[in-house]
Write a protein that holds these residues in place. Structure first.
Motif, PDB file in Angstrom:
ATOM      1  N   VAL A   1       0.831  -1.204   0.000  1.00 24.15           N
ATOM      2  CA  VAL A   1       0.000   0.000   0.000  1.00 24.15           C
ATOM      3  C   VAL A   1       0.867   1.256   0.000  1.00 24.15           C
ATOM      4  CG1 VAL A   1      -1.627   1.343   1.389  1.00 24.15           C
ATOM      5  CG2 VAL A   1      -1.962  -1.114   1.098  1.00 24.15           C
ATOM      6  N   ILE A   2       1.915   1.246   0.798  1.00 25.10           N
ATOM      7  CA  ILE A   2       2.740   2.450   0.967  1.00 25.10           C
ATOM      8  C   ILE A   2       3.672   2.696  -0.208  1.00 25.10           C
ATOM      9  CG2 ILE A   2       4.573   3.488   2.371  1.00 25.10           C
ATOM     10  CD1 ILE A   2       3.250   2.150   4.792  1.00 25.10           C
ATOM     11  N   ASP A   3       4.484   1.720  -0.563  1.00 32.91           N
ATOM     12  CA  ASP A   3       5.503   1.984  -1.587  1.00 32.91           C
ATOM     13  C   ASP A   3       5.674   0.878  -2.621  1.00 32.91           C
ATOM     14  OD1 ASP A   3       6.841   0.038  -0.172  1.00 32.91           O
ATOM     15  OD2 ASP A   3       8.468   1.316   0.481  1.00 32.91           O
ATOM     16  N   GLY A   4       4.824  -0.109  -2.610  1.00 30.09           N
ATOM     17  CA  GLY A   4       4.909  -1.166  -3.609  1.00 30.09           C
ATOM     18  C   GLY A   4       6.060  -2.131  -3.412  1.00 30.09           C
ATOM     19  N   ALA A   5       6.709  -2.103  -2.252  1.00 27.42           N
ATOM     20  CA  ALA A   5       7.814  -3.032  -2.000  1.00 27.42           C
ATOM     21  C   ALA A   5       7.307  -4.466  -2.100  1.00 27.42           C
ATOM     22  CB  ALA A   5       8.416  -2.790  -0.627  1.00 27.42           C
ATOM     23  N   THR A   6       8.100  -5.302  -2.720  1.00 26.83           N
ATOM     24  CA  THR A   6       7.628  -6.662  -2.932  1.00 26.83           C
ATOM     25  C   THR A   6       8.558  -7.740  -2.417  1.00 26.83           C
ATOM     26  OG1 THR A   6       8.597  -6.621  -5.139  1.00 26.83           O
ATOM     27  CG2 THR A   6       6.275  -6.034  -4.957  1.00 26.83           C
ATOM     28  N   ASP A   7       9.773  -7.422  -2.092  1.00 23.53           N
ATOM     29  CA  ASP A   7      10.709  -8.436  -1.611  1.00 23.53           C
ATOM     30  C   ASP A   7      10.946  -8.237  -0.121  1.00 23.53           C
ATOM     31  OD1 ASP A   7      11.058  -9.599  -4.123  1.00 23.53           O
ATOM     32  OD2 ASP A   7      12.574  -8.126  -4.659  1.00 23.53           O
ATOM     33  N   LEU A   8      10.353  -9.108   0.653  1.00 20.32           N
ATOM     34  CA  LEU A   8      10.466  -9.032   2.100  1.00 20.32           C
ATOM     35  C   LEU A   8      10.774 -10.411   2.652  1.00 20.32           C
ATOM     36  CD1 LEU A   8       7.230  -6.973   2.796  1.00 20.32           C
ATOM     37  CD2 LEU A   8       9.563  -6.124   2.995  1.00 20.32           C
ATOM     38  N   GLY A   9      11.502 -10.449   3.740  1.00 23.03           N
ATOM     39  CA  GLY A   9      11.793 -11.732   4.360  1.00 23.03           C
ATOM     40  C   GLY A   9      12.080 -11.583   5.839  1.00 23.03           C
ATOM     41  N   ILE A  10      11.859 -12.656   6.559  1.00 22.65           N
ATOM     42  CA  ILE A  10      12.198 -12.717   7.970  1.00 22.65           C
ATOM     43  C   ILE A  10      13.069 -13.953   8.168  1.00 22.65           C
ATOM     44  CG2 ILE A  10      11.342 -13.066  10.311  1.00 22.65           C
ATOM     45  CD1 ILE A  10       8.789 -11.625   9.501  1.00 22.65           C
ATOM     46  N   LEU A  11      14.230 -13.743   8.752  1.00 21.97           N
ATOM     47  CA  LEU A  11      15.112 -14.854   9.109  1.00 21.97           C
ATOM     48  C   LEU A  11      15.004 -15.060  10.609  1.00 21.97           C
ATOM     49  CD1 LEU A  11      18.267 -13.978   7.005  1.00 21.97           C
ATOM     50  CD2 LEU A  11      16.419 -15.544   6.446  1.00 21.97           C
ATOM     51  N   ILE A  12      14.711 -16.268  11.006  1.00 16.38           N
ATOM     52  CA  ILE A  12      14.535 -16.570  12.425  1.00 16.38           C
ATOM     53  C   ILE A  12      15.823 -17.169  12.987  1.00 16.38           C
ATOM     54  CG2 ILE A  12      13.205 -17.865  14.126  1.00 16.38           C
ATOM     55  CD1 ILE A  12      10.936 -18.011  12.066  1.00 16.38           C
ATOM     56  N   ARG A  13      16.303 -16.540  14.075  1.00 17.51           N
ATOM     57  CA  ARG A  13      17.454 -17.076  14.810  1.00 17.51           C
ATOM     58  C   ARG A  13      16.965 -17.515  16.182  1.00 17.51           C
ATOM     59  NH1 ARG A  13      20.386 -13.151  16.521  1.00 17.51           N
ATOM     60  NH2 ARG A  13      19.165 -11.423  15.725  1.00 17.51           N
ATOM     61  N   ASP A  14      17.638 -18.501  16.757  1.00 16.71           N
ATOM     62  CA  ASP A  14      17.254 -18.911  18.106  1.00 16.71           C
ATOM     63  C   ASP A  14      18.083 -18.168  19.146  1.00 16.71           C
ATOM     64  OD1 ASP A  14      19.711 -20.201  18.296  1.00 16.71           O
ATOM     65  OD2 ASP A  14      18.873 -22.183  17.978  1.00 16.71           O
ATOM     66  N   GLY A  15      17.779 -18.397  20.389  1.00 15.94           N
ATOM     67  CA  GLY A  15      18.446 -17.690  21.473  1.00 15.94           C
ATOM     68  C   GLY A  15      19.916 -17.998  21.635  1.00 15.94           C
ATOM     69  N   ASP A  16      20.390 -19.041  20.995  1.00 18.27           N
ATOM     70  CA  ASP A  16      21.804 -19.384  21.066  1.00 18.27           C
ATOM     71  C   ASP A  16      22.609 -18.693  19.994  1.00 18.27           C
ATOM     72  OD1 ASP A  16      21.394 -21.112  23.203  1.00 18.27           O
ATOM     73  OD2 ASP A  16      20.878 -22.772  21.873  1.00 18.27           O
ATOM     74  N   GLU A  17      21.946 -17.757  19.272  1.00 18.74           N
ATOM     75  CA  GLU A  17      22.588 -17.039  18.174  1.00 18.74           C
ATOM     76  C   GLU A  17      23.103 -18.007  17.111  1.00 18.74           C
ATOM     77  OE1 GLU A  17      22.820 -13.644  17.596  1.00 18.74           O
ATOM     78  OE2 GLU A  17      21.391 -13.545  19.228  1.00 18.74           O
ATOM     79  N   ALA A  18      22.418 -19.117  16.980  1.00 16.24           N
ATOM     80  CA  ALA A  18      22.781 -20.091  15.950  1.00 16.24           C
ATOM     81  C   ALA A  18      22.546 -19.474  14.576  1.00 16.24           C
ATOM     82  CB  ALA A  18      21.931 -21.349  16.107  1.00 16.24           C
ATOM     83  N   PRO A  19      23.141 -20.057  13.561  1.00 13.90           N
ATOM     84  CA  PRO A  19      22.843 -19.566  12.212  1.00 13.90           C
ATOM     85  C   PRO A  19      21.344 -19.630  11.960  1.00 13.90           C
ATOM     86  CG  PRO A  19      24.615 -21.160  12.164  1.00 13.90           C
ATOM     87  CD  PRO A  19      24.061 -21.153  13.562  1.00 13.90           C
ATOM     88  N   VAL A  20      20.926 -18.992  10.925  1.00 17.40           N
ATOM     89  CA  VAL A  20      19.504 -18.906  10.602  1.00 17.40           C
ATOM     90  C   VAL A  20      18.863 -20.278  10.635  1.00 17.40           C
ATOM     91  CG1 VAL A  20      17.881 -18.323   8.778  1.00 17.40           C
ATOM     92  CG2 VAL A  20      19.841 -16.851   9.217  1.00 17.40           C
ATOM     93  N   ASN A  21      17.766 -20.370  11.371  1.00 18.06           N
ATOM     94  CA  ASN A  21      17.027 -21.606  11.457  1.00 18.06           C
ATOM     95  C   ASN A  21      15.983 -21.717  10.358  1.00 18.06           C
ATOM     96  OD1 ASN A  21      17.505 -20.818  14.645  1.00 18.06           O
ATOM     97  ND2 ASN A  21      17.940 -22.925  14.118  1.00 18.06           N
TER      98      ASN A  21
END
Length: 78
Positions: free
Chosen positions: A46-66
């Motif tokens: 709606v705001i700016d037409g951005a189309t590439d979004l992502g969320i990378l989840i890390r755990d509390g041990d700061e492990a690489p992306v889960n």
């Protein structure tokens, strides 16, 4: 309860989550990431037409992306 961090990726780069959220397990964190990404996608389209979004989840041990939850849209008529 484990803490999970949701790093957001968009056209401006990576926005690292320094606070995190507590969830009972990874499945609950994934569900929340999907909800957040849906909200972010709606808002950005709606705001700016951005189309590439992502969320990378890390755990509390700061492990690489889960897990990565991403949303990409593209016009097929261009």
């Amino acid at each position: 309860m484990p803490r999970y961090y949701f790093d957001v990726h968009d056209r401006q780069g990576v926005h690292r989550d320094e606070v995190g959220l507590d969830f009972p397990d990874m499945d609950a964190a994934i569900l929340e990431a999907r909800r957040a990404l849906a909200d972010m996608t709606r808002e950005s389209l709606v705001i700016d037409g951005a189309t590439d979004l992502g969320i990378l989840i890390r755990d509390g041990d700061e492990a690489p992306v889960n897990l990565a939850v991403t949303m990409t849209t593209e016009r097929l008529d261009e």
